[in-house]
Design an enzyme around this catalytic site. Structure first.
Site, PDB file in Angstrom:
ATOM      1  N   ASP A  93     -75.185 -27.627 -24.874  1.00  0.00           N
ATOM      2  CA  ASP A  93     -73.922 -27.742 -24.579  1.00  0.00           C
ATOM      3  C   ASP A  93     -73.195 -27.441 -26.066  1.00  0.00           C
ATOM      4  OD1 ASP A  93     -71.642 -30.298 -23.317  1.00  0.00           O
ATOM      5  OD2 ASP A  93     -71.646 -28.343 -23.600  1.00  0.00           O
ATOM      6  N   PHE A  97     -67.414 -30.974 -24.869  1.00  0.00           N
ATOM      7  CA  PHE A  97     -67.138 -32.353 -24.431  1.00  0.00           C
ATOM      8  C   PHE A  97     -67.200 -33.423 -25.497  1.00  0.00           C
ATOM      9  CE2 PHE A  97     -67.007 -35.303 -21.142  1.00  0.00           C
ATOM     10  CZ  PHE A  97     -68.068 -36.433 -21.400  1.00  0.00           C
ATOM     11  N   ASP A 147     -65.468 -25.100 -24.806  1.00  0.00           N
ATOM     12  CA  ASP A 147     -64.288 -25.312 -23.925  1.00  0.00           C
ATOM     13  C   ASP A 147     -63.513 -26.585 -24.300  1.00  0.00           C
ATOM     14  OD1 ASP A 147     -66.003 -26.960 -23.246  1.00  0.00           O
ATOM     15  OD2 ASP A 147     -65.691 -27.060 -21.098  1.00  0.00           O
ATOM     16  N   GLN A 189     -63.072 -25.025 -15.776  1.00  0.00           N
ATOM     17  CA  GLN A 189     -62.274 -26.183 -15.956  1.00  0.00           C
ATOM     18  C   GLN A 189     -61.279 -26.300 -14.673  1.00  0.00           C
ATOM     19  OE1 GLN A 189     -62.858 -28.959 -17.681  1.00  0.00           O
ATOM     20  NE2 GLN A 189     -64.515 -28.308 -18.941  1.00  0.00           N
ATOM     21  N   GLY A 216     -65.718 -30.814 -16.569  1.00  0.00           N
ATOM     22  CA  GLY A 216     -64.666 -31.568 -16.502  1.00  0.00           C
ATOM     23  C   GLY A 216     -64.496 -32.421 -15.323  1.00  0.00           C
ATOM     24  N   ASP A 266     -77.429 -32.084 -15.399  1.00  0.00           N
ATOM     25  CA  ASP A 266     -77.812 -32.996 -16.559  1.00  0.00           C
ATOM     26  C   ASP A 266     -77.023 -34.255 -16.550  1.00  0.00           C
ATOM     27  OD1 ASP A 266     -75.236 -31.881 -17.969  1.00  0.00           O
ATOM     28  OD2 ASP A 266     -75.877 -33.422 -19.241  1.00  0.00           O
ATOM     29  N   CYS A 304     -93.350 -44.394  -5.967  1.00  0.00           N
ATOM     30  CA  CYS A 304     -93.373 -43.453  -7.331  1.00  0.00           C
ATOM     31  C   CYS A 304     -94.734 -43.422  -7.663  1.00  0.00           C
ATOM     32  CB  CYS A 304     -92.545 -44.241  -8.331  1.00  0.00           C
ATOM     33  SG  CYS A 304     -92.358 -43.187  -9.691  1.00  0.00           S
ATOM     34  N   CYS A 306     -95.380 -42.070 -10.882  1.00  0.00           N
ATOM     35  CA  CYS A 306     -95.336 -41.872 -12.437  1.00  0.00           C
ATOM     36  C   CYS A 306     -96.223 -43.010 -12.984  1.00  0.00           C
ATOM     37  CB  CYS A 306     -93.976 -42.105 -12.720  1.00  0.00           C
ATOM     38  SG  CYS A 306     -93.296 -44.092 -13.191  1.00  0.00           S
ATOM     39  N   CYS A 309     -95.482 -46.671 -12.629  1.00  0.00           N
ATOM     40  CA  CYS A 309     -95.635 -47.407 -11.476  1.00  0.00           C
ATOM     41  C   CYS A 309     -97.168 -47.219 -11.269  1.00  0.00           C
ATOM     42  CB  CYS A 309     -94.556 -46.590 -10.418  1.00  0.00           C
ATOM     43  SG  CYS A 309     -92.904 -46.738 -10.885  1.00  0.00           S
ATOM     44  N   HIS A 335     -90.187 -43.667 -16.024  1.00  0.00           N
ATOM     45  CA  HIS A 335     -90.072 -43.954 -14.644  1.00  0.00           C
ATOM     46  C   HIS A 335     -88.795 -43.206 -14.220  1.00  0.00           C
ATOM     47  CE1 HIS A 335     -89.444 -45.482 -10.667  1.00  0.00           C
ATOM     48  NE2 HIS A 335     -88.328 -45.815 -10.859  1.00  0.00           N
TER      49      HIS A 335
END
Ligand SMILES: CNc1nc2cc(C(=O)NN)ccc2[nH]1
Length: 369
Positions: A93, A97, A147, A189, A216, A266, A304, A306, A309, A335
């Site tokens: 990024d 932000f 931005d 935006q 935004g 994300d 799950c 993973c 789990c 997890h």
């Protein structure tokens, strides 16, 4: 082109789509969830564990790495991939932000943003050109234009002026970007104003970026307003380019984002809340640290697959978290990331089999926020 979007299947009834994103560090199925590794590490995770759980592209933040350890040091190490020993995709990024989240500690002019470092209070300056130079030095596969994330709420006049500047800054980033092995994405935006969202898309698409982020949003507005902005904005974007919704990552928002045609997401949420014991299940979240799980010897989620789990109970994980054992937050992080990465894979399969609306209905019938 450094990054190419390949459309595999469009849902016949909604904007949802399944695709592939070709990058210099591999090809990744979309829709995709990208774990956030702000300071060149996804907190508590090794690159091996991330690869094993199916992570493809991870995020790092220009703002943080610029301040510490500095982009020059990362460049000296051979770039982010070498520095953190991650051979998958990386997206950075631009700092837009983060800098704007500093609030009164920053001053915005046409030239750029002056701000005080959250680490040592030193005066810093980022411009579109500088943010682009830093990201070229860091060496991510996908970098973001610098931005201004329009705050919520903002009046129409402020949102318009800010969005018009974001477009001028995007053009300056494009002018400063000289690495052919990186893709620079523009960021749409426009606040919560449909006319400004349309203006932002029109102006950015005329600059012809290889991908477009929608910024935004998820900035405090009601979820229905976020969905309304998505419903308006996403269809205006080119079909053959990836769409990236920034900062969104709870299962309900991921389903609605995919519905509207978003390819990339994300969010710090799954890793951040994992560290205080909140984990995701198909029925919604549960706080495994709570007393009710003291004698609960079941896995977090019986569906799950993973590592957490398959090997540990809620009671054991609660014990580790209560005693502040590091292994506890590693297990909850594993997890939550696995859960979201595989949730995206299930959505992608539903799109390919043209049953996304049924998948969505089933999800909402079970999910309690
Ligand atoms: C958690 N919410 C959230 N909103 C975001 C917006 C942006 C953005 O507009 N960047 N230019 C980035 C990250 C975000 N995270």
């Amino acid at each position: 082109m450094a990054v190419q979007y390949e459309l595999i299947k469009r849902c016949s009834k909604t904007g949802a789509r399944a695709g592939r994103l070709h990058t210099p560090h591999g090809t990744f199925d979309t829709p995709i969830f990208m774990p956030v590794g702000t300071q060149a590490t996804v907190k508590a995770m090794s690159p091996h564990e991330l690869k094993e759980m199916g992570a493809g592209i991870i995020l790092s933040n220009t703002y943080h790495l610029y301040l510490r350890p500095g982009h020059e040091l990362v460049a000296e190490a051979g770039g982010l991939h070498k520095f953190m020993n991650w051979d998958g995709g990386i997206l950075t990024d631009s700092g837009g932000f983060q800098v704007f989240s500093l609030g009164p500690l920053r001053k915005i002019t046409e030239e750029g943003v002056t701000f005080r470092s959250h680490i040592d209070g030193s005066k810093q300056f980022l411009s579109p050109e500088r943010a682009t130079e830093v990201q070229m030095a860091l060496g991510a596969d996908i970098i973001m234009a610098f931005d201004e994330c329009v705050p919520y709420p903002a009046d129409h006049d402020y949102a318009r002026k800010s969005t018009e500047r974001t477009t001028r800054w995007a053009e300056r980033c494009k002018g400063a970007h000289t690495r052919a092995d990186q893709a620079l994405f523009g960021i749409v935006q426009g606040g919560m104003y449909k006319d400004l969202r349309s203006m932002s898309v029109r102006d950015l698409v005329s600059l012809d970026f290889p991908g477009y982020a929608i910024g935004g949003l998820s900035v405090g507005e009601p979820k229905d307003l976020m969905y309304e902005m998505l419903e308006h904005t996403v269809p205006l974007l080119p079909v053959n380019k990836p769409r990236y919704l920034m900062g969104v990552g709870t299962p309900d928002c991921l389903v609605e984002g995919v519905l509207h045609g978003i390819d990339m997401f994300d969010c710090v949420f799954p890793t951040r809340v994992a560290r205080n014991g909140t984990v995701m299940t198909h029925q919604g979240r549960l706080v495994v640290k709570n007393a009710e799980y003291t004698r609960d010897f079941r896995p977090i989620d019986s569906d799950c697959g993973c590592y957490t789990c398959r090997n540990f109970s809620r009671a054991y994980i609660r014990h580790l978290l209560k005693t502040e054992e590091i292994f506890g937050l590693r297990l909850t992080t594993i997890h939550n990331l696995y859960f979201l990465i595989h949730f995206m894979k299930k959505m992608r399969q539903a799109i390919i089999e043209d049953r996304f609306l049924e998948f969505r209905a089933e999800f909402w019938s079970q999910y309690q926020k």
